[in-house]
Design a protein around this motif. Structure first.
Motif, PDB file in Angstrom:
ATOM      1  N   HIS A  18     -20.282 -23.990 -79.487  1.00 38.22           N
ATOM      2  CA  HIS A  18     -19.817 -23.316 -80.696  1.00 38.22           C
ATOM      3  C   HIS A  18     -20.775 -22.196 -81.107  1.00 38.22           C
ATOM      4  O   HIS A  18     -21.065 -22.002 -82.286  1.00 38.22           O
ATOM      5  CB  HIS A  18     -19.631 -24.300 -81.857  1.00 38.22           C
ATOM      6  CG  HIS A  18     -18.657 -23.811 -82.896  1.00 38.22           C
ATOM      7  ND1 HIS A  18     -18.963 -22.816 -83.785  1.00 38.22           N
ATOM      8  CD2 HIS A  18     -17.386 -24.158 -83.175  1.00 38.22           C
ATOM      9  CE1 HIS A  18     -17.927 -22.587 -84.575  1.00 38.22           C
ATOM     10  NE2 HIS A  18     -16.947 -23.382 -84.211  1.00 38.22           N
ATOM     11  N   HIS A  29     -12.828 -24.486 -77.243  1.00 33.64           N
ATOM     12  CA  HIS A  29     -13.583 -23.918 -78.372  1.00 33.64           C
ATOM     13  C   HIS A  29     -15.067 -23.929 -77.975  1.00 33.64           C
ATOM     14  O   HIS A  29     -15.930 -24.170 -78.798  1.00 33.64           O
ATOM     15  CB  HIS A  29     -13.305 -24.757 -79.621  1.00 33.64           C
ATOM     16  CG  HIS A  29     -13.568 -24.067 -80.928  1.00 33.64           C
ATOM     17  ND1 HIS A  29     -13.310 -22.736 -81.159  1.00 33.64           N
ATOM     18  CD2 HIS A  29     -14.056 -24.542 -82.113  1.00 33.64           C
ATOM     19  CE1 HIS A  29     -13.626 -22.438 -82.417  1.00 33.64           C
ATOM     20  NE2 HIS A  29     -14.094 -23.506 -83.008  1.00 33.64           N
ATOM     21  N   ASP A  76      -9.149 -25.938 -85.684  1.00 29.77           N
ATOM     22  CA  ASP A  76     -10.403 -25.740 -84.963  1.00 29.77           C
ATOM     23  C   ASP A  76     -11.395 -26.880 -85.194  1.00 29.77           C
ATOM     24  O   ASP A  76     -11.440 -27.456 -86.282  1.00 29.77           O
ATOM     25  CB  ASP A  76     -11.072 -24.430 -85.410  1.00 29.77           C
ATOM     26  CG  ASP A  76     -10.286 -23.196 -84.960  1.00 29.77           C
ATOM     27  OD1 ASP A  76      -9.164 -23.355 -84.446  1.00 29.77           O
ATOM     28  OD2 ASP A  76     -10.806 -22.080 -85.127  1.00 29.77           O
ATOM     29  N   ASP A  77     -12.187 -27.152 -84.176  1.00 27.98           N
ATOM     30  CA  ASP A  77     -13.371 -28.027 -84.217  1.00 27.98           C
ATOM     31  C   ASP A  77     -13.102 -29.511 -83.935  1.00 27.98           C
ATOM     32  O   ASP A  77     -14.044 -30.287 -83.808  1.00 27.98           O
ATOM     33  CB  ASP A  77     -14.154 -27.920 -85.545  1.00 27.98           C
ATOM     34  CG  ASP A  77     -14.623 -26.496 -85.819  1.00 27.98           C
ATOM     35  OD1 ASP A  77     -14.725 -25.713 -84.848  1.00 27.98           O
ATOM     36  OD2 ASP A  77     -14.881 -26.157 -86.983  1.00 27.98           O
TER      37      ASP A  77
HETATM   38 ZN   LIG Z   1     -14.976 -23.579 -84.937  1.00 26.00          ZN
END
Ligand SMILES: [Zn+2]
Length: 342
Positions: free
Chosen positions: A237, A233, A101-102
């Motif tokens: 966020h 994603h 993630d990210d």
């Molecule tokens: Zn995240």
């Protein structure tokens, strides 16, 4: 429970499961496999104060996790292949999928070579606003601010107060208080307020994003790796359950569009930011489907079983957590036993 005790209890639990090989007694607990969640993959920082340490594992540990899964008979697959494999594949086979993630830069530098070495597919979840440097990562900002500052002024909602964070313990307490603050009020406003406090102390929140997260050119480059897939994603966020329906649709559609443009690969899955129960549910799953996605992943722990189509939008994942970087813990997690006991 205090974080330190929670950590001790989980460690003890993983040790017991690993040592007792409970998994052998409960083979059905392992289900059909597991989706792992990772964030940073990089050499250990070994900082005395590192509240986000759980979000960071070493390349060595990633390699051990892959080795452990393969040695236990798991087939590494791309997340997007899971629905078909679970529906039509050999019922006795178990699968493992890796997700990160990210869009951290270290994923390309340290994780991609490990995945390549073992031919393991992986999915990166990209936040448009991080890539474009329009949004900041509050948990990283909060870490750097509380590490650097001994004291700062902040309005947690009851007026400006002097926040003391000179000792290790105080820093941790303030970090948790900031996290709670972000979760309890309008997220955009809260993040902006934190950013202002950070800037006032010489911490540039956008510079942190620039240092940590890949830009569009880097994503374009990484997209050449045949093992990589990209998933959405969101744009900002934010916690999706706390925004209105129109923004929810935009958060999905805009991030999908951007990823398609940057990588020439159409995302088919989403990782809901934060991923815990309060951060995603049926409304978010429905919106993801409307946006054309067919898989959604959470951070609610669990192994894979046989799912109906709706359940594909809220899949459990298992975190490869920086606090528990031991190969025998991976074995314990793969066994599925920890999630039966929770
Ligand atoms: Zn995240």
């Amino acid at each position: 429970m205090k974080p330190i005790f929670k950590k001790m209890v989980i460690t003890a639990g993983l040790e017991i499961i690993a040592l007792s090989q409970l998994g052998r007694l409960m083979p059905q607990a392992a289900g059909r496999g597991v989706i792992f969640t990772l964030h940073h993959v990089r050499p250990a920082m070994n900082r005395p104060y590192e509240p986000n340490a759980l979000l960071s594992i070493t390349p060595d540990f990633l390699e051990q996790a892959i080795q452990e899964a393969i040695s236990k008979g798991y087939t590494p697959v791309a997340l997007t292949d899971l629905p078909e494999l679970l529906a039509k594949g050999d019922k006795n086979k178990r699968y493992v999928a890796f997700t990160l993630d990210d869009g951290c830069r270290d994923n390309a530098e340290f994780a991609a070579p490990v995945f390549r070495k073992y031919g393991v597919p992986y999915t990166l979840y990209i936040t448009k606003g991080f890539v474009e440097r329009t949004h900041t990562m509050w948990w990283e900002t909060a870490e750097v601010l509380t590490r650097k500052a001994d004291q700062f002024q902040f309005d947690f909602g009851d007026g400006v107060e002097d926040v003391i964070c000179s000792t290790h313990q105080q820093k941790h307490a303030v970090f948790l208080r900031i996290a709670q603050f972000i979760e309890s009020m309008d997220e955009d406003t809260a993040v902006n307020r934190l950013n202002e406090a950070a800037i006032a102390h010489g911490v540039d929140p956008m510079k942190i994003v620039e240092d940590e997260v890949m830009n569009a050119d880097e994503l374009r480059e990484l997209a050449k790796d045949p093992l990589v897939s990209f998933g959405a994603h969101t744009v900002s966020h934010c916690c999706l359950t706390r925004i209105d329906a129109a923004r929810l649709d935009r958060e999905m559609a805009d991030s999908i569009e951007a990823i398609k443009e940057w990588t020439q690969k159409l995302p088919v899955s989403i990782a809901y930011p934060y991923g815990w129960k309060r951060a995603c549910g049926p409304r978010e799953a429905k919106a993801a489907r409307r946006a054309g996605l067919r898989i959604g992943v959470t951070t609610q722990p669990g192994v894979l079983t046989n799912y109906s189509q709706d359940e594909w939008m809220l899949l459990p994942r298992v975190s490869l957590n920086g606090f528990y970087q031991k190969r025998r813990y991976v074995a314990a997690l793969l066994s599925g036993v920890p999630f039966r006991l929770m």
